[in-house]
Motif scaffolding. Structure first.
Motif, PDB file in Angstrom:
ATOM      1  N   ARG B 205       0.830  -1.203   0.000  1.00  0.00           N
ATOM      2  CA  ARG B 205       0.000   0.000   0.000  1.00  0.00           C
ATOM      3  C   ARG B 205       0.871   1.262   0.000  1.00  0.00           C
ATOM      4  O   ARG B 205       0.633   2.198  -0.743  1.00  0.00           O
ATOM      5  CB  ARG B 205      -0.878  -0.029   1.259  1.00  0.00           C
ATOM      6  CG  ARG B 205      -1.980   0.974   1.254  1.00  0.00           C
ATOM      7  CD  ARG B 205      -2.815   0.848   2.511  1.00  0.00           C
ATOM      8  NE  ARG B 205      -3.477  -0.451   2.605  1.00  0.00           N
ATOM      9  CZ  ARG B 205      -4.164  -0.845   3.668  1.00  0.00           C
ATOM     10  NH1 ARG B 205      -4.267  -0.068   4.734  1.00  0.00           N
ATOM     11  NH2 ARG B 205      -4.753  -2.014   3.680  1.00  0.00           N
ATOM     12  N   ALA B 206       1.907   1.227   0.822  1.00  0.00           N
ATOM     13  CA  ALA B 206       2.778   2.401   0.911  1.00  0.00           C
ATOM     14  C   ALA B 206       3.441   2.687  -0.431  1.00  0.00           C
ATOM     15  O   ALA B 206       3.541   3.838  -0.850  1.00  0.00           O
ATOM     16  CB  ALA B 206       3.826   2.185   1.996  1.00  0.00           C
ATOM     17  N   GLN B 207       3.842   1.622  -1.145  1.00  0.00           N
ATOM     18  CA  GLN B 207       4.458   1.814  -2.466  1.00  0.00           C
ATOM     19  C   GLN B 207       3.496   2.523  -3.408  1.00  0.00           C
ATOM     20  O   GLN B 207       3.877   3.439  -4.130  1.00  0.00           O
ATOM     21  CB  GLN B 207       4.808   0.471  -3.115  1.00  0.00           C
ATOM     22  CG  GLN B 207       5.838  -0.360  -2.389  1.00  0.00           C
ATOM     23  CD  GLN B 207       5.942  -1.758  -3.014  1.00  0.00           C
ATOM     24  OE1 GLN B 207       5.350  -2.031  -4.054  1.00  0.00           O
ATOM     25  NE2 GLN B 207       6.709  -2.623  -2.389  1.00  0.00           N
ATOM     26  N   ASN B 210       2.897   6.159  -2.563  1.00  0.00           N
ATOM     27  CA  ASN B 210       4.041   6.955  -3.027  1.00  0.00           C
ATOM     28  C   ASN B 210       3.980   7.191  -4.530  1.00  0.00           C
ATOM     29  O   ASN B 210       4.222   8.296  -5.005  1.00  0.00           O
ATOM     30  CB  ASN B 210       5.355   6.253  -2.668  1.00  0.00           C
ATOM     31  CG  ASN B 210       5.676   6.359  -1.194  1.00  0.00           C
ATOM     32  OD1 ASN B 210       5.132   7.216  -0.487  1.00  0.00           O
ATOM     33  ND2 ASN B 210       6.541   5.491  -0.710  1.00  0.00           N
ATOM     34  N   ASP B 214       3.854  10.722  -6.470  1.00  0.00           N
ATOM     35  CA  ASP B 214       4.856  11.093  -7.476  1.00  0.00           C
ATOM     36  C   ASP B 214       4.183  11.528  -8.767  1.00  0.00           C
ATOM     37  O   ASP B 214       4.566  12.526  -9.382  1.00  0.00           O
ATOM     38  CB  ASP B 214       5.785   9.905  -7.780  1.00  0.00           C
ATOM     39  CG  ASP B 214       6.645   9.547  -6.576  1.00  0.00           C
ATOM     40  OD1 ASP B 214       6.712  10.362  -5.636  1.00  0.00           O
ATOM     41  OD2 ASP B 214       7.240   8.450  -6.576  1.00  0.00           O
TER      42      ASP B 214
END
Lengths: 331, 345, 302
Positions: B205-207, B210, B214
């Motif tokens: 999820r964090a990926q 991010n 971006d």
């Protein structure tokens, strides 16, 4: 006094069309009376399979238990007869599932489904069973239980249905309750109610509780002990506050960091790169090595055993001493 | 910390709305149990006004049944509201026809919750990603498509060599990246993320969060970020709206809504999330609400929250409060706004 | 078996993200080693070959009505004529081999027509819904109300001269409604999938969505249904012919052979037994093949 539950070197595999998937790869667990243990892990980590194996709910085949022991108050469940297992399920151990709607039979009133347990296990009369069911519904705080005892599952809201499932699980005063993602399908405000209920019932009845979840904050809320699972193995274990507050395994650290918090606003989340290994072809060494910032040659050639890293704590990492200071997930 | 908050507030003032919802109602008829039973409707959205500002993220929070997902469908143009206007750049998207509508559609894309279900299982990733350009052939000349698709793959962090694979060969996080690549292929202005990271594992999820941030920075996208993970919404949003039973009950900058919430429901919702209580510098006391949200078929009269509200007064069931400006400068739909602390018995 | 991985991942963790690969993956591995698929597939292949190139099986020998010796009738099986000789004095083996063509042709062509109509009409009804769906569904209901065989008999009665194409026409006329309903319901299921919505958001036209997403993902159950139906059509043709309403001589078909053998059941039982065996084996072959296909595509539907 014997442990309430002890799992020793449990191994479970699934045969699939693509090959053999290793779901549990040598799991050791122990739980005392009145203790609560969180099993934390992501999909494919083996946490649910562990629960199902303990409860004897695996479909075999395709599942196959390749070894290990599951001792419930000293009695091995894996060698117990089917009849003995049935006797134990309910009065000694029981389980709460994620999906309350499918855990209840849609064509029977909820009161009868709860009462059925008393009739089968304790030989209650119809009337006594119904009274016991109402009492149980009261205990899990279903408002106006006496007037709702004849309602069907679909007439209850999601939160109330989960309460009914919990009532059924608690009906015969089990010593061990396994809750598999009991609040994942629920809204936050309802989740808070259900977690409160579980904590309270556990404390009141001095029951052992295993809470299986992917949600690190739920584990923090509810349990004293935590076991973090990754690719079929426990990678770190110990008192919840210590393990999550000061992780000694890079995976636990990554998990606890990748949850957003206030200080990260406007910045990138520290994420663990990559994805979990293929269960059909687990690496020879540490399963986490390919995503681990500390990994070296040793990690990819042999799997680290769980070793003590402090009072009541274990971690399966060759570099557990370096985790706190050295690991930085990309920022 | 404080600095970022002020920064975001200033941006909120500076940029103008790219999308706007005006008086949106979305009512679905309910199948009648008997031929002559009274006609019933689910009021999924019942008078919603919202603004999405350019290059910003609007977070939507609320529980199931509050209308968040319907909101995503109405915003994206998948469904036409029963009443009200969905404005993109000042034009009502539901009044456009034919080529104009197709051109408009390109600007608003949706990222779905279940990454696997949102990809056609019988198509390779290459086929999935070429579809946008086949539908809009004038966008990229035929010869340049292959390069464009490879570029998209790299943009979302996937290996272009895997274009020939099928969706089931990828992990959940990678599937969601493919969905995002398809979503941004046509250079949209607004990306609606309907629980886009909820189905992913924590570490993945964090990926994806991010990646979304971006992309927002690089492409100047506006996001509408709908999620039940309150911590993630706080992390990603500039502005936040709380919904309850088809209505916006509180809206403002993320700092206003999270740190100075005035509506009792927002306060209870935020306090119920363990991740917020644990990940916060300011102590939050758990405000336990009773019961589940009522059904949107028969919302309570007056203020919709009065049945579960810890500070409800008799007057709350008589009439419904308007969204009004608070001292902190955000909007709240409550007769008695303000912190609950000290007001509970 | 490919569902097992689902058990691991969907029961584990919050949501079904790393869900099972589609049932197609892996399921295709070594399907030819599965006995039911292998046996039924071989039968189907053999029968189709027999229908297309009967000469192969009769050793490039003469056609069904050649080399007949009217003096030798109703001979039991012998070394020279392994299935015996029929009432006309012709080699019965050759006759039966040539008889396959009518049966197989009727079965496959009728099913193919039904498949085509059902795919198109069912997709339209399911995708567009509303009054189009209501209209198509009502027409299907009406067609369903007619007893299939009876309706075919009535239509065949209208033709004085009946050949294989008239029989195909009569059977095809009433064979599609089930398929339409089937296709409609699987389209309804696919229609709301998220990838279809995603295509809509990209601006895809209805035609494109139906062609690229709906039909490829909804067609498999219909394909299986129609394969199962081939057996039914073969027996329908044989049945109609047997009661004298289907094919008429000089056509060669198993139905006709059974009808002719009826009068000599005591004197020459082999005339009845051999076409009956071929008919049964063929029908069974197609039904088993359909079922094997179904399990191949949907391992849970057993």
């Amino acid at each position: 006094m014997t442990q309430l539950l002890e799992v020793r070197d449990l191994r479970v595999q699934f045969s699939t069309a693509q090959g053999t998937a290793t779901a549990i790869n040598g799991v050791n667990l122990s739980l005392e009376h009145g203790q609560s243990l969180g099993i934390l892990g992501e999909s494919g980590s083996g946490k649910s399979v562990t629960a199902r194996t303990i409860m004897g709910l695996l479909d075999m085949p395709p599942a196959k238990i390749n070894g290990g022991e599951i001792l419930l108050e000293g009695e091995d469940l894996l060698t117990a007869t089917a009849k003995r297992r049935r006797q134990l399920t309910g009065p000694v151990m029981s389980m709460v599932f994620q999906d309350a709607l499918s855990a209840l039979n849609p064509v029977h009133p909820v009161g009868r489904q709860i009462g059925e347990l008393y009739r089968v296990h304790r030989g209650y009369s119809r009337k006594a069973a119904k009274a016991a069911a109402i009492e149980m519904m009261d205990r899990v705080r279903i408002p106006a239980a006496a007037s709702r005892v004849n309602d069907y599952p679909h007439q209850f809201s999601g939160g109330m249905r989960q309460r009914i499932v919990i009532a059924m699980a608690l009906a015969l005063d089990p010593q061990l309750l396994i809750a598999d993602e009991p609040t994942t399908a629920l809204d936050v405000t309802v989740q808070a109610q259900i977690l409160e209920l579980l904590k309270e019932q556990q404390a009141e009845n001095n029951m052992g509780l295993i809470l299986i979840t992917h949600d690190i904050s739920v584990v923090r809320e509810v349990t004293d002990q935590v076991a973090v699972m990754y690719a079929g193995r426990i990678v770190e274990q110990g008192p919840t506050a210590h393990v999550l507050g000061d992780p000694r395994h890079p995976y636990t650290l990554g998990l606890s960091q990748s949850v957003a918090n206030e200080d990260l606003k406007g910045r990138r989340l520290p994420a663990i790169e990559g994805s979990p290994p293929d269960l059909l072809a687990l690496p020879r060494g540490c399963s986490f090595a390919n995503r681990c910032p500390l990994a070296d040659e040793q990690c990819s050639s042999s799997a680290p055993p769980l070793e003590s890293v402090g009072a009541g704590r274990t971690s399966a990492c060759f570099h557990s001493g370096k985790v706190a200071s050295n690991v930085a997930y990309s920022n | 910390m404080l600095h970022t908050a002020i920064d975001n507030d200033e941006r909120a003032v500076a940029s103008s709305p790219i999308m706007e919802l005006r008086g949106i109602k979305m009512h679905y008829p309910v199948a009648k149990p008997m031929p002559f039973a009274p006609k019933k409707v689910v009021k999924a959205l019942d008078g919603v006004d919202l603004k999405v500002l350019g290059s910003q993220t609007l977070g939507i929070i609320g529980e199931s049944g509050c209308g968040k997902s319907t909101l995503a469908r109405v915003l994206s143009g998948l469904e036409k509201p029963t009443e009200g206007k969905v404005l993109f750049d000042g034009v009502d998207i539901n009044e456009l026809r034919g080529a104009e509508r197709a051109a408009m559609r390109r600007n608003i894309q949706l990222i779905f919750q279940d990454p696997y279900a949102s990809l056609d299982p019988r198509m390779t990733v290459e086929q999935i990603l070429s579809e946008p350009f086949e539908i809009h052939p004038d966008l990229v000349p035929k010869g340049g498509r292959k390069a464009k698709i490879a570029e998209l793959m790299e943009l979302v962090g996937l290996n272009p060599d895997h274009l020939g694979r099928y969706p089931h060969n990828f992990s959940g996080g990678q599937q969601q990246r493919i969905g995002i690549a398809r979503g941004i292929a046509l250079n949209p202005k607004v990306l609606i993320c309907d629980e886009a990271v909820s189905a992913l594992d924590v570490s993945v999820r964090a990926q994806v969060v991010n990646l979304l941030q971006d992309l927002q920075r690089e492409l100047g996208l506006s996001f509408v970020f709908i999620a039940h993970d309150l911590q993630i919404v706080r992390h990603i949003s500039d502005a936040v709206a709380t919904m309850y039973l088809g209505r916006v009950v509180e809206q403002g900058s993320y700092a206003q809504v999270y740190d100075h919430s005035s509506h009792p429901y927002t306060q209870a919702l935020l306090s119920a999330a363990p991740e917020l209580r644990q990940g916060s510098n300011t102590a939050r006391e758990l405000i336990m609400l009773q019961g589940d949200p009522p059904s949107p078929i028969d919302p309570p009269a007056g203020c919709r929250f009065h049945t579960r509200c810890p500070i409800a007064q008799p007057s709350c069931s008589a009439s419904e409060p308007d969204l009004e400006e608070t001292a902190q400068g955000h909007q709240v739909r409550c007769f008695f706004p303000g912190p609950l602390a000290g007001r509970l018995n | 078996m490919s569902t097992t991985i689902t058990t691991i991942s969907t029961s584990d963790g919050a949501d079904a993200v790393d869900r099972a690969p589609s049932p197609m993956r892996g399921a295709h591995r070594r399907w030819w080693l599965r006995p039911r698929f292998a046996i039924s597939g071989t039968i189907v292949l053999l029968m189709i070959l027999m229908a297309a190139f009967p000469q192969i099986f009769t050793g490039f020998g003469p056609g069904p009505t050649e080399n007949c010796d009217i003096l030798l009738t109703n001979q039991p099986p012998s070394a020279a004529h392994i299935f015996g000789i029929d009432i006309q004095g012709c080699d019965y083996y050759t006759n039966i081999i040539y008889g396959a063509r009518a049966s197989i042709l009727v079965g496959i062509v009728v099913s193919a027509i039904a498949f085509g109509i059902a795919a198109v009409v069912g997709a339209i009804a399911g995708y567009f819904g509303g009054w189009i769906d209501a209209l198509i569904s009502r027409i299907c209901d009406m067609a369903f109300g007619l007893p299939f065989i009876l309706a075919a008999i009535v239509v065949l009665q209208l033709f004085g001269q009946r050949n294989i194409w008239t029989v195909i026409f009569a059977l095809a006329l009433f064979s599609w409604p089930g398929g339409v309903r089937f296709m409609r319901s699987s389209v309804l299921e696919v229609r709301n999938r998220e990838y279809v919505q995603a295509a809509k958001l990209l601006g895809a036209s209805n035609g494109r969505i139906i062609k690229k997403h709906i039909v490829p993902n909804a067609i498999t159950p219909l394909l299986v249904l129609q394969t199962l139906g081939v057996g039914g059509m073969i027996s329908a043709e044989a049945g109609l012919t047997f009661i004298g309403i289907g094919l008429t001589p000089p056509a060669v078909s198993w139905g006709l052979q059974l009808a002719a053998a009826r009068d000599y059941i005591d004197a020459a039982p082999h005339l009845l037994i051999f076409p009956a065996i071929f008919l049964t084996v063929t029908v069974l072959g197609f039904v088993l093949f359909g079922e094997a296909l179904r399990d191949e595509f949907d391992p849970k539907g057993k």
